[in-house]
Design a protein around this motif. Structure first.
Motif, PDB file in Angstrom:
ATOM      1  N   GLN A 101      14.212  53.261  36.679  1.00 13.36           N
ATOM      2  CA  GLN A 101      12.938  53.872  38.423  1.00 13.36           C
ATOM      3  C   GLN A 101      14.347  52.880  39.413  1.00 13.36           C
ATOM      4  O   GLN A 101      14.851  54.245  40.180  1.00 13.36           O
ATOM      5  N   GLN A 102      14.283  52.419  38.700  1.00 16.92           N
ATOM      6  CA  GLN A 102      14.420  51.038  39.993  1.00 16.92           C
ATOM      7  C   GLN A 102      16.162  50.945  40.110  1.00 16.92           C
ATOM      8  O   GLN A 102      17.539  50.912  41.022  1.00 16.92           O
ATOM      9  N   SER A 103      17.331  51.680  39.121  1.00 14.52           N
ATOM     10  CA  SER A 103      17.695  52.466  39.178  1.00 14.52           C
ATOM     11  C   SER A 103      18.297  53.321  40.326  1.00 14.52           C
ATOM     12  O   SER A 103      19.634  53.480  40.947  1.00 14.52           O
ATOM     13  N   LEU A 104      17.611  54.069  39.936  1.00 14.57           N
ATOM     14  CA  LEU A 104      17.891  55.711  40.641  1.00 14.57           C
ATOM     15  C   LEU A 104      17.423  54.444  42.090  1.00 14.57           C
ATOM     16  O   LEU A 104      18.480  55.062  42.538  1.00 14.57           O
ATOM     17  N   ASP A 105      16.683  53.989  42.419  1.00 19.03           N
ATOM     18  CA  ASP A 105      15.688  53.847  43.800  1.00 19.03           C
ATOM     19  C   ASP A 105      16.820  53.768  44.679  1.00 19.03           C
ATOM     20  O   ASP A 105      17.916  52.972  45.636  1.00 19.03           O
ATOM     21  N   HIS A 106      18.046  52.145  44.166  1.00 19.88           N
ATOM     22  CA  HIS A 106      19.098  51.521  43.870  1.00 19.88           C
ATOM     23  C   HIS A 106      20.188  52.591  44.950  1.00 19.88           C
ATOM     24  O   HIS A 106      20.970  52.583  45.698  1.00 19.88           O
ATOM     25  N   ILE A 107      20.558  53.687  44.049  1.00 15.86           N
ATOM     26  CA  ILE A 107      21.286  55.103  43.906  1.00 15.86           C
ATOM     27  C   ILE A 107      21.308  55.651  45.515  1.00 15.86           C
ATOM     28  O   ILE A 107      21.655  55.764  46.654  1.00 15.86           O
ATOM     29  N   VAL A 108      19.691  56.064  45.514  1.00 13.73           N
ATOM     30  CA  VAL A 108      18.800  56.682  46.810  1.00 13.73           C
ATOM     31  C   VAL A 108      19.236  55.551  48.117  1.00 13.73           C
ATOM     32  O   VAL A 108      19.692  56.040  48.462  1.00 13.73           O
ATOM     33  N   GLY A 109      19.843  54.145  47.951  1.00  7.52           N
ATOM     34  CA  GLY A 109      19.260  53.726  48.645  1.00  7.52           C
ATOM     35  C   GLY A 109      20.872  53.613  49.556  1.00  7.52           C
ATOM     36  O   GLY A 109      21.202  53.109  50.614  1.00  7.52           O
ATOM     37  N   ILE A 110      21.801  52.976  47.975  1.00  5.99           N
ATOM     38  CA  ILE A 110      23.354  53.548  48.697  1.00  5.99           C
ATOM     39  C   ILE A 110      23.934  54.450  49.576  1.00  5.99           C
ATOM     40  O   ILE A 110      23.838  55.054  50.445  1.00  5.99           O
ATOM     41  N   TRP A 111      23.472  55.734  48.755  1.00  5.70           N
ATOM     42  CA  TRP A 111      23.070  57.158  49.761  1.00  5.70           C
ATOM     43  C   TRP A 111      22.898  57.323  50.809  1.00  5.70           C
ATOM     44  O   TRP A 111      23.440  57.431  52.295  1.00  5.70           O
ATOM     45  N   GLU A 112      21.823  57.171  51.262  1.00  6.87           N
ATOM     46  CA  GLU A 112      21.297  56.656  52.375  1.00  6.87           C
ATOM     47  C   GLU A 112      22.004  56.295  53.673  1.00  6.87           C
ATOM     48  O   GLU A 112      22.204  56.559  54.945  1.00  6.87           O
ATOM     49  N   GLU A 113      22.361  55.077  52.848  1.00  7.15           N
ATOM     50  CA  GLU A 113      23.462  53.714  53.655  1.00  7.15           C
ATOM     51  C   GLU A 113      24.412  54.441  54.404  1.00  7.15           C
ATOM     52  O   GLU A 113      25.352  54.134  55.339  1.00  7.15           O
ATOM     53  N   LEU A 114      25.463  55.333  52.992  1.00 10.56           N
ATOM     54  CA  LEU A 114      26.417  55.509  53.346  1.00 10.56           C
ATOM     55  C   LEU A 114      26.672  56.837  54.375  1.00 10.56           C
ATOM     56  O   LEU A 114      27.512  56.629  55.285  1.00 10.56           O
ATOM     57  N   PHE A 115      25.616  56.923  54.783  1.00  9.30           N
ATOM     58  CA  PHE A 115      25.387  58.384  56.097  1.00  9.30           C
ATOM     59  C   PHE A 115      25.105  57.927  56.975  1.00  9.30           C
ATOM     60  O   PHE A 115      24.645  58.312  57.902  1.00  9.30           O
ATOM     61  N   ASP A 116      24.431  56.809  56.689  1.00  7.86           N
ATOM     62  CA  ASP A 116      23.548  56.626  58.452  1.00  7.86           C
ATOM     63  C   ASP A 116      24.814  55.877  59.606  1.00  7.86           C
ATOM     64  O   ASP A 116      24.751  56.208  60.641  1.00  7.86           O
ATOM     65  N   GLY A 117      25.632  55.739  59.161  1.00  8.05           N
ATOM     66  CA  GLY A 117      27.080  55.396  59.916  1.00  8.05           C
ATOM     67  C   GLY A 117      28.242  56.422  60.118  1.00  8.05           C
ATOM     68  O   GLY A 117      28.245  56.135  61.616  1.00  8.05           O
ATOM     69  N   ILE A 118      27.767  58.008  60.228  1.00  7.13           N
ATOM     70  CA  ILE A 118      27.746  58.362  61.124  1.00  7.13           C
ATOM     71  C   ILE A 118      27.690  58.449  62.276  1.00  7.13           C
ATOM     72  O   ILE A 118      26.530  59.170  61.779  1.00  7.13           O
ATOM     73  N   PRO A 119      28.126  59.301  62.635  1.00  8.80           N
ATOM     74  CA  PRO A 119      27.733  59.111  64.661  1.00  8.80           C
ATOM     75  C   PRO A 119      27.351  60.570  64.797  1.00  8.80           C
ATOM     76  O   PRO A 119      27.907  61.375  63.796  1.00  8.80           O
ATOM     77  N   LEU A 120      25.941  60.723  65.443  1.00 13.95           N
ATOM     78  CA  LEU A 120      24.932  62.142  65.196  1.00 13.95           C
ATOM     79  C   LEU A 120      25.532  63.790  65.711  1.00 13.95           C
ATOM     80  O   LEU A 120      26.117  64.474  65.980  1.00 13.95           O
ATOM     81  N   ASP A 121      26.890  63.404  67.324  1.00 17.23           N
ATOM     82  CA  ASP A 121      27.506  63.745  68.304  1.00 17.23           C
ATOM     83  C   ASP A 121      28.432  64.568  68.743  1.00 17.23           C
ATOM     84  O   ASP A 121      29.042  64.803  68.852  1.00 17.23           O
TER      85      ASP A 121
END
Lengths: 205, 205, 205, 205
Positions: C62-82
DNA sequence: GATGAATGAGGGTTCATTCAT
DNA sequence: TATGAATGAACCCTCATTCAT
């Protein structure tokens, strides 16, 4: 020709065949270690067919053991009892070594059973013991008659059994130490001669 | 007292205990017929605990075999080599019979392995053969020196092995024939005396 | 230097190390197929030590899965939305393919969990779905604005996920078909370019 | 009716049934994670009965894999080779998506094997690669003929595989994101249409 | 905090035997 | 009589986890 006789004969032959396969397997792996599958394989039949011919593995084991005891007794029936020690012992030793060398599986299965405490052999031992005691008496007679030296008649018999059965039980070791191939025949005559000489000289008055 | 030493000792003791249980089980049932459950039972531990201490049944078997070979070699290290045939043989026979009577399981397991063709013992045999050949040379020397009669030096050794090991392998039979209880001790001294006499007299020039 | 900080840091590093080992093992063998022994081996520690740091295998999963999801979200946080579709999609695809190629284990473990019906991932999906729906709305906007052709905005996203994750999931197949060695690096730039072109051209009005 | 035929048929059916149960289990848990107990449960038989029909778990795995490869090849045997890119690709994509949607377990088991490095699939890959290279050559022809734009013919194939297999591998995710129930059918036609359009438009010269 | 020892449950597989025909 | 199918018990061994220090 009576086909019923043929059938019965065939069945009998198959039974013998199964028994021989069983003895080989039991000799190598003991009662517990032997598998009915392995016995069936050695006999060249299916496991189901094997179980059609036998009642159970234990029963087959018992049968095989009985068969061996039968051979054993038969083997020494023919020795004239009134020979002197020299003739008798050389006769006995030669015959027993010959059997050991040519039928090692039988001897091994027998020994295996004894090593386990002989739970399935005890029924035969009463008779065995009687004839051993009779033989002891004869040995005592030889001693009394001054034909051989003073000796414990029971231990003497054990020692002869040891010497003669060894070449069945430990054949692989014997072969290896002699530098022989795994299937090379042992020199029956020489072995019998050496053992006989050891015993006869060892018993000289 | 250092508790660490105690622990290590305890563990070592348990390992030895397991090995002894294994030897007893293997002696009775062979490699295939022995079950880890039975070994665990003999050792008074659970099967899981047994498997915590061993790698596999086969490995335990090999270990036990190695242990036996080790004892064996050790046993005859201490015999002075420059004794004459009489002293040497009586020494050797006595010691070996004593071992056979007190450690029948070890001898039986060993014999069992040989009966199976010794697949897991072959690695030890090279060394064994070398020392057997050396012993044969010494025997030849005795013959040349006229200390003993002409004899096949290899077969003589096999015969001595047969005589000494028999009282381990076939102890139940020996006891039964002698009318002894199943757990009664065998008369080590008498047996050694009889065997020694048979061999020494049997070798007289 | 504060030794307590060092210790905490060290422990933290070990925890990360364990998690990475776990992800690698889970990626290859799934939750059921992964063994804590294998994870401990990959992490270079004993199984006991591993279990000292984790509560259970499932928890580590579960922890590992959470970690992966975290990376995932972080990864696309920085893309400008406009950004317009062209810039956004090429940015997104490139970044995702880069991650897939450099972190295949994370992607595989994730996919593995989904293949099993995602029993331990469902908690994250609510949020995931919300952002997917938001993205779908943006895609609809692009369609309305005539920037891309009429397209199902959800299926488009699935298709992009398929294209980008494939180079993590099926890397061994890709490498084999391309005649590359098992450890040869994949040509990230070329793959990103091909996928981007397929998607962008495929969406032209 | 011939009862022997019925029996043989029944046996064959049971074998197929077991294989399907195995594929489902392997798809979800991989080779290591799958238990023969679970496979037996899925097939509605006892573990012992299962083992009567298979040689080992690994063998069942290999068989199942071979079966999948067989289906796979069969599936694309019937596509006429002389179609232009448009007809061929829409045919191929539609058929593959249909298979993915109706046989997700097969696709997942296949993918699972590849994720593990495909140790038991490699034997099939030589042939697979040959046909992939042949397909690449045909794609190059299309490019040369100006029927499609310049494209890497291998990566194009990988991308199509990614797009079509995704709806098997990630079906739970797809369903969740679309707000569908866990067992709701996916809209095969729509998915095939969207993927086909993405590819065909993405390849326009 | 860290570690060797221990353990109950379950893993895959084979066993001797019986069933069904 | 003969045989493929089936089966419950037992096989050896590994598992994730806990104990004891």
């Amino acid at each position: 020709m009576n086909p019923r006789v043929d059938l019965a004969q065939k069945r009998g032959e198959l039974r013998d065949h199964i028994r021989d396969a069983a003895i080989a397997e039991f000799a190598e792996n003991g009662l517990r270690g032997a598998s009915t599958q392995a016995i069936a394989d050695r006999a060249g039949i299916t496991k189901t067919k094997l179980h059609y011919y036998i009642d159970s593995k234990e029963d087959l084991y018992q049968q095989s053991l009985d068969h061996i005891v039968g051979i054993w007794e038969e083997l020494f029936d023919g020795i004239p009892l009134d020979l002197g020690p020299e003739a008798f012992l050389s006769f006995y030793i030669t015959r027993k070594i010959s059997f050991s060398i040519h039928h090692p599986a039988e001897v091994r299965m027998f020994a295996n059973e004894i090593m386990r405490g002989a739970p399935m052999l005890r029924s035969h031992w009463a008779g065995s013991r009687a004839s051993t005691l009779r033989a002891a008496a004869r040995i005592e007679d030889w001693v009394s008659a001054g034909l051989i030296r003073q000796v414990d008649p029971m231990l003497l018999q054990f020692n002869i059994w040891a010497l003669t059965e060894h070449y069945a039980l430990m054949a692989p070791e014997v072969r290896y130490m002699l530098g022989l191939a795994e299937d090379a025949p042992l020199d029956e005559a020489k072995i019998a001669a050496e053992v006989t000489m050891l015993v006869l000289r060892g018993l000289k008055p």
